[in-house]
Design a protein around this motif. Structure first.
Motif, PDB file in Angstrom:
ATOM      1  N   THR A 108      -8.244  -8.598   3.260  1.00  0.00           N
ATOM      2  CA  THR A 108      -9.641  -8.961   3.536  1.00  0.00           C
ATOM      3  C   THR A 108     -10.570  -7.762   3.289  1.00  0.00           C
ATOM      4  O   THR A 108     -11.701  -7.919   2.846  1.00  0.00           O
ATOM      5  CB  THR A 108      -9.778  -9.444   4.999  1.00  0.00           C
ATOM      6  OG1 THR A 108      -8.902 -10.544   5.182  1.00  0.00           O
ATOM      7  CG2 THR A 108     -11.192  -9.880   5.324  1.00  0.00           C
ATOM      8  N   ALA A 109     -10.053  -6.556   3.558  1.00  0.00           N
ATOM      9  CA  ALA A 109     -10.847  -5.336   3.364  1.00  0.00           C
ATOM     10  C   ALA A 109     -10.701  -4.787   1.938  1.00  0.00           C
ATOM     11  O   ALA A 109     -11.009  -3.622   1.676  1.00  0.00           O
ATOM     12  CB  ALA A 109     -10.422  -4.283   4.380  1.00  0.00           C
ATOM     13  N   GLY A 110     -10.231  -5.649   1.018  1.00  0.00           N
ATOM     14  CA  GLY A 110     -10.157  -5.249  -0.388  1.00  0.00           C
ATOM     15  C   GLY A 110      -8.874  -4.534  -0.763  1.00  0.00           C
ATOM     16  O   GLY A 110      -8.739  -4.037  -1.880  1.00  0.00           O
ATOM     17  N   GLY A 111      -7.913  -4.472   0.164  1.00  0.00           N
ATOM     18  CA  GLY A 111      -6.646  -3.799  -0.124  1.00  0.00           C
ATOM     19  C   GLY A 111      -6.724  -2.304   0.171  1.00  0.00           C
ATOM     20  O   GLY A 111      -7.780  -1.764   0.517  1.00  0.00           O
ATOM     21  N   SER A 141      -6.913   1.659  -0.439  1.00  0.00           N
ATOM     22  CA  SER A 141      -7.525   2.516  -1.454  1.00  0.00           C
ATOM     23  C   SER A 141      -6.402   3.288  -2.157  1.00  0.00           C
ATOM     24  O   SER A 141      -5.235   3.196  -1.760  1.00  0.00           O
ATOM     25  CB  SER A 141      -8.525   3.475  -0.813  1.00  0.00           C
ATOM     26  OG  SER A 141      -7.819   4.377   0.026  1.00  0.00           O
ATOM     27  N   ASP A 142      -6.767   4.022  -3.206  1.00  0.00           N
ATOM     28  CA  ASP A 142      -5.742   4.739  -3.981  1.00  0.00           C
ATOM     29  C   ASP A 142      -4.873   5.629  -3.098  1.00  0.00           C
ATOM     30  O   ASP A 142      -3.703   5.859  -3.399  1.00  0.00           O
ATOM     31  CB  ASP A 142      -6.406   5.612  -5.067  1.00  0.00           C
ATOM     32  CG  ASP A 142      -7.122   4.737  -6.083  1.00  0.00           C
ATOM     33  OD1 ASP A 142      -6.770   3.537  -6.138  1.00  0.00           O
ATOM     34  OD2 ASP A 142      -8.014   5.229  -6.797  1.00  0.00           O
ATOM     35  N   ARG A 143      -5.463   6.137  -2.020  1.00  0.00           N
ATOM     36  CA  ARG A 143      -4.721   7.086  -1.192  1.00  0.00           C
ATOM     37  C   ARG A 143      -4.225   6.468   0.108  1.00  0.00           C
ATOM     38  O   ARG A 143      -3.705   7.172   0.976  1.00  0.00           O
ATOM     39  CB  ARG A 143      -5.604   8.306  -0.918  1.00  0.00           C
ATOM     40  CG  ARG A 143      -5.986   9.005  -2.233  1.00  0.00           C
ATOM     41  CD  ARG A 143      -7.021  10.085  -2.027  1.00  0.00           C
ATOM     42  NE  ARG A 143      -6.499  11.167  -1.203  1.00  0.00           N
ATOM     43  CZ  ARG A 143      -7.271  12.140  -0.719  1.00  0.00           C
ATOM     44  NH1 ARG A 143      -8.576  12.152  -0.985  1.00  0.00           N
ATOM     45  NH2 ARG A 143      -6.745  13.098   0.009  1.00  0.00           N
ATOM     46  N   GLY A 144      -4.392   5.131   0.256  1.00  0.00           N
ATOM     47  CA  GLY A 144      -3.964   4.472   1.499  1.00  0.00           C
ATOM     48  C   GLY A 144      -2.456   4.300   1.576  1.00  0.00           C
ATOM     49  O   GLY A 144      -1.798   4.075   0.566  1.00  0.00           O
ATOM     50  N   SER A 145      -1.917   4.381   2.781  1.00  0.00           N
ATOM     51  CA  SER A 145      -0.474   4.256   2.993  1.00  0.00           C
ATOM     52  C   SER A 145      -0.142   2.946   3.703  1.00  0.00           C
ATOM     53  O   SER A 145      -0.840   2.543   4.630  1.00  0.00           O
ATOM     54  CB  SER A 145       0.013   5.417   3.851  1.00  0.00           C
ATOM     55  OG  SER A 145       1.365   5.207   4.219  1.00  0.00           O
ATOM     56  N   ARG A 146       0.964   2.325   3.269  1.00  0.00           N
ATOM     57  CA  ARG A 146       1.453   1.110   3.950  1.00  0.00           C
ATOM     58  C   ARG A 146       2.268   1.484   5.179  1.00  0.00           C
ATOM     59  O   ARG A 146       2.685   0.622   5.944  1.00  0.00           O
ATOM     60  CB  ARG A 146       2.328   0.287   3.007  1.00  0.00           C
ATOM     61  CG  ARG A 146       1.532  -0.358   1.914  1.00  0.00           C
ATOM     62  CD  ARG A 146       2.365  -1.310   1.080  1.00  0.00           C
ATOM     63  NE  ARG A 146       1.490  -1.928   0.083  1.00  0.00           N
ATOM     64  CZ  ARG A 146       0.688  -2.955   0.340  1.00  0.00           C
ATOM     65  NH1 ARG A 146       0.630  -3.483   1.535  1.00  0.00           N
ATOM     66  NH2 ARG A 146      -0.088  -3.443  -0.616  1.00  0.00           N
TER      67      ARG A 146
END
Length: 275
Positions: free
Chosen positions: A228-231, A233-238
């Motif tokens: 919902t928040a657009g996925g 970001s390039d540096r985001g961690s799962r």
């Protein structure tokens, strides 16, 4: 290697609600006091004319006198007049009845709609008609619509959902209306209050494309919240996702899996991944 994560479905968008078609009332409309009827009998000008319904639900008709029309449909009245005129007045009466003016009846539409106000109803008036008149629901509307039926149909103020002054509360799911389920499109009555609740929200912060506040969909998971928040970001961690949640008045931070449910008021925190 790790399997590919399945993208979460996009959150439901509020479909626009089509306005009703104007025209003669559908066959179920029941005539009441202060409605005005146009009655025509073919080739009988003396038996044709405009008749206002009296407070007791009757009209005064030539030759016959008082005719009870309250709580009847136009079809019922046509059949009744046909029978009565056949009885010694007109050989083969062809009777048509239409409503030329509807009595004043109104509903209140409040909450998450574009133009909350009191609206007058003409003829049959459904929940969809009401929402269309109020400019449809807002982006912050929840999926629950309440219809409050007052004990006193002549109430001049809207019913309050929390006061218990309504003697009947109907709950309708907005998604059923938008998907065209006719049972959800209920017929409104004079004095009804339609209340569209505000949707519950969650927050998402950290390394996502669009951090902020969003409408919480039913049974939403952390994975769906991220989508919902657009996925990410390039540096985001799962990994290392946390949820800040208020429990018994205190904010706590709890570790979260992607399949965990998000609750109203939660803040989902996405951390930066380490290269």
């Amino acid at each position: 290697g790790a399997g590919q994560a399945v993208p979460a479905p996009a959150p439901p968008t509020q479909a626009p609600i089509a306005p009703p078609m104007p025209g003669r009332p559908s066959s179920g409309y029941q005539i009441g006091p202060n409605d005005t009827l146009v009655i025509k009998v073919f080739d009988e000008p003396g038996l044709s004319g405009t008749f206002k319904v009296d407070p007791d639900g009757s009209i005064t008709y030539p030759l016959i006198g008082r005719v009870e029309v309250g709580k009847k449909t136009v079809r019922d009245i046509e059949t009744d007049l046909h029978k009565r005129l056949l009885d010694g007045y007109v050989k083969r009466p062809q009777v048509s009845v239409e409503v030329s003016e509807f009595r004043s009846r109104s509903v209140f539409i409040l909450g998450e709609v574009r133009n909350p106000a009191k609206y007058s109803m003409e003829g049959e008036f459904t929940l969809l008609d009401a929402l269309a008149r109020a400019g449809s629901v807002t982006a912050t509307a929840s999926t629950t619509i309440m219809v409050l039926r007052p004990k006193d149909p002549n109430a001049i103020a809207p019913a309050d959902p929390n006061s218990g002054q309504a003697n009947e509360v109907l709950r309708i799911d907005l998604r059923d209306l938008q998907e065209g389920r006719l049972t959800a499109n209920i017929m409104l009555q004079d004095g009804d209050t339609i209340y569209v609740n505000q949707a519950e929200r969650f927050y998402i912060s950290g390394y996502v494309r669009n951090p902020g506040s969003f409408v919480l969909a039913p049974n939403m998971t952390v994975e769906q919240a991220i989508a919902t928040a657009g996925g990410l970001s390039d540096r985001g961690s799962r990994n290392g996702i946390k949820i800040r949640r208020v429990i018994k008045g205190k904010e706590v931070e709890i570790p979260a899996k992607r399949t965990d449910r998000v609750l109203p008021g939660d803040t989902v925190v996405i951390r930066q991944r380490f290269i």
